[in-house]
Design a protein around this motif. Structure first.
Motif, PDB file in Angstrom:
ATOM      1  N   UNK A 190     -17.955  31.176  52.783  1.00 45.59           N
ATOM      2  CA  UNK A 190     -17.772  31.978  53.604  1.00 45.59           C
ATOM      3  C   UNK A 190     -17.224  33.284  52.907  1.00 45.59           C
ATOM      4  N   UNK A 191     -17.317  33.190  51.680  1.00 46.08           N
ATOM      5  CA  UNK A 191     -15.911  34.608  50.807  1.00 46.08           C
ATOM      6  C   UNK A 191     -16.766  34.993  49.826  1.00 46.08           C
ATOM      7  N   UNK A 192     -17.400  33.873  48.958  1.00 48.32           N
ATOM      8  CA  UNK A 192     -18.409  34.439  47.986  1.00 48.32           C
ATOM      9  C   UNK A 192     -19.886  34.270  48.424  1.00 48.32           C
ATOM     10  N   UNK A 193     -20.536  35.097  48.408  1.00 50.99           N
ATOM     11  CA  UNK A 193     -22.028  35.457  48.514  1.00 50.99           C
ATOM     12  C   UNK A 193     -22.824  34.971  47.091  1.00 50.99           C
ATOM     13  N   UNK A 194     -23.645  32.940  47.424  1.00 49.78           N
ATOM     14  CA  UNK A 194     -24.150  32.912  46.357  1.00 49.78           C
ATOM     15  C   UNK A 194     -25.019  33.752  45.918  1.00 49.78           C
ATOM     16  N   UNK A 195     -25.225  34.850  44.205  1.00 47.70           N
ATOM     17  CA  UNK A 195     -26.221  35.618  43.961  1.00 47.70           C
ATOM     18  C   UNK A 195     -27.544  34.905  43.600  1.00 47.70           C
ATOM     19  N   UNK A 196     -27.830  34.081  44.970  1.00 44.39           N
ATOM     20  CA  UNK A 196     -28.942  34.511  44.763  1.00 44.39           C
ATOM     21  C   UNK A 196     -29.936  34.398  45.360  1.00 44.39           C
ATOM     22  N   UNK A 197     -31.739  35.421  45.178  1.00 49.54           N
ATOM     23  CA  UNK A 197     -32.412  36.026  46.690  1.00 49.54           C
ATOM     24  C   UNK A 197     -31.916  36.820  47.012  1.00 49.54           C
ATOM     25  N   UNK A 209     -36.633  34.050  35.446  1.00 51.25           N
ATOM     26  CA  UNK A 209     -37.677  34.186  36.396  1.00 51.25           C
ATOM     27  C   UNK A 209     -37.484  32.976  37.357  1.00 51.25           C
ATOM     28  N   UNK A 210     -37.225  33.397  38.737  1.00 53.67           N
ATOM     29  CA  UNK A 210     -36.901  32.525  39.243  1.00 53.67           C
ATOM     30  C   UNK A 210     -37.903  31.483  39.674  1.00 53.67           C
ATOM     31  N   UNK A 211     -38.829  31.279  39.520  1.00 52.01           N
ATOM     32  CA  UNK A 211     -39.718  30.130  39.474  1.00 52.01           C
ATOM     33  C   UNK A 211     -39.090  28.833  38.488  1.00 52.01           C
ATOM     34  N   UNK A 212     -39.477  29.973  37.303  1.00 55.84           N
ATOM     35  CA  UNK A 212     -39.176  29.055  35.866  1.00 55.84           C
ATOM     36  C   UNK A 212     -37.449  28.707  36.600  1.00 55.84           C
ATOM     37  N   UNK A 213     -36.680  29.329  36.730  1.00 59.39           N
ATOM     38  CA  UNK A 213     -34.969  28.346  37.532  1.00 59.39           C
ATOM     39  C   UNK A 213     -34.849  27.575  38.779  1.00 59.39           C
ATOM     40  N   UNK A 214     -36.360  27.353  39.591  1.00 55.13           N
ATOM     41  CA  UNK A 214     -36.405  26.168  40.188  1.00 55.13           C
ATOM     42  C   UNK A 214     -36.460  25.298  39.672  1.00 55.13           C
ATOM     43  N   UNK A 219     -33.320  34.548  38.662  1.00 52.55           N
ATOM     44  CA  UNK A 219     -31.750  33.699  39.264  1.00 52.55           C
ATOM     45  C   UNK A 219     -31.216  33.830  38.447  1.00 52.55           C
ATOM     46  N   UNK A 220     -30.238  34.069  38.567  1.00 54.66           N
ATOM     47  CA  UNK A 220     -28.621  33.770  37.242  1.00 54.66           C
ATOM     48  C   UNK A 220     -28.766  32.634  36.748  1.00 54.66           C
ATOM     49  N   UNK A 221     -28.566  32.432  35.114  1.00 57.35           N
ATOM     50  CA  UNK A 221     -28.655  31.222  35.061  1.00 57.35           C
ATOM     51  C   UNK A 221     -27.270  30.900  35.667  1.00 57.35           C
ATOM     52  N   UNK A 222     -26.282  31.419  35.931  1.00 56.78           N
ATOM     53  CA  UNK A 222     -25.111  31.050  36.201  1.00 56.78           C
ATOM     54  C   UNK A 222     -25.344  29.988  37.685  1.00 56.78           C
ATOM     55  N   UNK A 223     -26.459  30.208  38.417  1.00 51.76           N
ATOM     56  CA  UNK A 223     -26.526  30.061  39.696  1.00 51.76           C
ATOM     57  C   UNK A 223     -27.586  28.610  39.589  1.00 51.76           C
ATOM     58  N   UNK A 224     -28.097  28.521  38.552  1.00 55.60           N
ATOM     59  CA  UNK A 224     -28.696  28.041  37.898  1.00 55.60           C
ATOM     60  C   UNK A 224     -27.716  26.622  37.447  1.00 55.60           C
ATOM     61  N   UNK A 225     -27.624  27.050  36.461  1.00 52.33           N
ATOM     62  CA  UNK A 225     -26.824  26.011  35.997  1.00 52.33           C
ATOM     63  C   UNK A 225     -25.621  25.094  36.923  1.00 52.33           C
ATOM     64  N   UNK A 226     -25.311  25.617  37.921  1.00 55.71           N
ATOM     65  CA  UNK A 226     -24.530  24.316  38.981  1.00 55.71           C
ATOM     66  C   UNK A 226     -24.888  24.244  39.950  1.00 55.71           C
ATOM     67  N   UNK A 227     -26.720  24.417  40.218  1.00 51.54           N
ATOM     68  CA  UNK A 227     -27.622  23.479  40.515  1.00 51.54           C
ATOM     69  C   UNK A 227     -28.182  22.928  39.979  1.00 51.54           C
ATOM     70  N   UNK A 256     -24.942  19.940  40.027  1.00 51.99           N
ATOM     71  CA  UNK A 256     -24.879  19.584  41.450  1.00 51.99           C
ATOM     72  C   UNK A 256     -25.870  18.157  41.555  1.00 51.99           C
ATOM     73  N   UNK A 257     -27.507  18.997  40.683  1.00 54.36           N
ATOM     74  CA  UNK A 257     -28.700  17.411  41.141  1.00 54.36           C
ATOM     75  C   UNK A 257     -28.766  16.858  40.725  1.00 54.36           C
ATOM     76  N   UNK A 258     -27.787  16.991  39.164  1.00 56.15           N
ATOM     77  CA  UNK A 258     -27.620  15.921  38.527  1.00 56.15           C
ATOM     78  C   UNK A 258     -26.322  15.067  39.129  1.00 56.15           C
ATOM     79  N   UNK A 259     -25.151  15.087  39.746  1.00 58.10           N
ATOM     80  CA  UNK A 259     -24.720  14.459  40.319  1.00 58.10           C
ATOM     81  C   UNK A 259     -25.619  13.817  41.605  1.00 58.10           C
ATOM     82  N   UNK A 260     -26.078  14.252  42.131  1.00 56.45           N
ATOM     83  CA  UNK A 260     -26.733  13.949  43.413  1.00 56.45           C
ATOM     84  C   UNK A 260     -27.115  12.915  43.377  1.00 56.45           C
ATOM     85  N   UNK A 261     -28.076  12.822  41.902  1.00 56.17           N
ATOM     86  CA  UNK A 261     -29.259  11.862  41.609  1.00 56.17           C
ATOM     87  C   UNK A 261     -28.216  10.632  41.692  1.00 56.17           C
TER      88      UNK A 261
END
Length: 256
Positions: free
Chosen positions: A25-32, A44-49, A103-111, A114-119
C-alpha cells in the motif's frame, strides 16, 4: 521436514504475507504500468514471466513424482488443476503478451523466490503433510458440497481471469500506443477483473482441497493483488477521471 516444521513454515509464510500486504500500500511493485528506472535492470517481459512462473510448475511436478501418491484420487486431480493454471501462466500467457515491455530483474527474482516456496508449500499440503484420512474417500470426496463448490469456483475464476487478460490484450489495435480503460466482462464491475478471477480461482482450490497450505496461498494472493488493485484503481481515476471509472470497485465487485 516434520509435521511441526511444516506448520511453522505455514505460519511464517502467513506472517510474511501480512508484511507484504501492508508494504504494497506504500510501495508500488515496479512491473507493468508502474515500472520505473528506479527498480534497476530489466529484461524482456515475456522471458521474465516464463522464468518467474515456471519454477512452481517444475517444483510441484518434481515433488509429486517424489511423493509416491501417484494417480490416487482426489489428490491427482488437485495436482492437475494446479499444474493447469501454472502451465497456462508459465508457457502460454507470456507468448500471448503484446508490446515490448520489460520487467525489472528484482521483481522477477522476488517472484521466483515466492514461487519456489509456494511450490514446496502446496506440495507439502497435498502430498506430504495431509491430515490423516482427509482424502481417504477417493473419488467420493469430490461429491462433497465443499469440493463441488470449490471445483465450480476454480473454473469460474479461471474463466474470469483468462477472459480479463483477453480484454486487456485487445484494448489496442496494432500500432496504437494510447491508453484505454477496460470496460468489458467483469471490468464493468471492477478495475482489476483479472485479479478478481485469480482470487476466486485459488479460493475455489482451497475449498476443494481443504488444505491449510492452499488457504495460505489464498491469503498470499489477497495480500499481493488487493493493494495492487487499489494502486491501479487510483491510477485509472487520475488518468481517465472519476466519471469514466464510475462506481466500479477495485477487485471485489460491489465491495472493494
Amino acid at each position: 521436514m516434520s509435521q511441526n516444521d511444516f506448520q511453522l513454515f505455514l505460519w511464517v509464510m502467513s506472517a510474511v504475507a501480512l508484511v507484504v500486504f501492508v508494504a504494497l500500500y506504500f510501495v508500488k511493485a515496479g512491473y507493468g504500468m508502474f515500472r520505473t528506472a528506479s527498480w534497476g535492470f530489466a529484461i524482456n517481459n515475456k522471458l521474465a514471466w516464463v522464468l518467474m512462473e515456471a519454477p512452481v510448475f517444475v517444483v510441484m511436478f518434481w515433488l509429486w513424482g517424489q511423493s509416491g501418491v501417484g494417480f490416487a484420487m482426489p489428490v491427482y486431480l488437485f495436482f492437475l488443476l494446479f499444474q493447469l493454471h501454472y502451465f497456462q501462466r508459465s508457457f502460454i500467457f507470456p507468448l500471448l503478451m503484446k508490446g515490448k515491455s520489460r520487467m525489472p530483474v528484482a521483481i522477477m527474482a522476488m517472484g521466483i523466490l515466492f514461487n519456489l516456496l509456494n511450490g514446496m508449500m502446496q506440495a507439502g499440503g497435498l502430498f506430504y503433510f495431509v491430515p490423516e484420512g482427509l482424502y481417504a474417500d477417493g473419488w467420493a470426496y469430490l461429491l462433497k458440497p465443499h469440493a463441488l463448490s470449490g471445483i465450480f469456483l476454480f473454473f469460474a475464476g479461471m474463466f474470469v481471469n483468462l477472459h480479463s487478460d483477453y480484454v486487456i490484450r485487445h484494448l489496442r489495435k496494432p500500432g496504437d500506443t494510447k491508453h484505454y480503460l477496460p470496460g468489458k466482462g467483469f471490468y464493468r464491475y471492477v478495475t482489476s477483473a483479472n485479479y478478481f478471477g485469480e482470487l476466486v480461482e485459488w479460493t475455489g482450490f482451497a475449498l476443494l482441497t481443504a488444505s491449510p497450505a492452499a488457504w495460505v496461498f489464498v491469503w498470499w494472493t489477497f495480500a499481493n493483488l488487493v493493494p495492487r488493485a487499489d494502486a491501479i484503481h487510483r491510477h485509472y481515476r487520475e488518468e481517465f477521471g472519476d466519471e469514466a471509472v464510475g462506481n466500479r470497485k477495485r477487485i471485489i465487485p460491489f465491495l472493494y
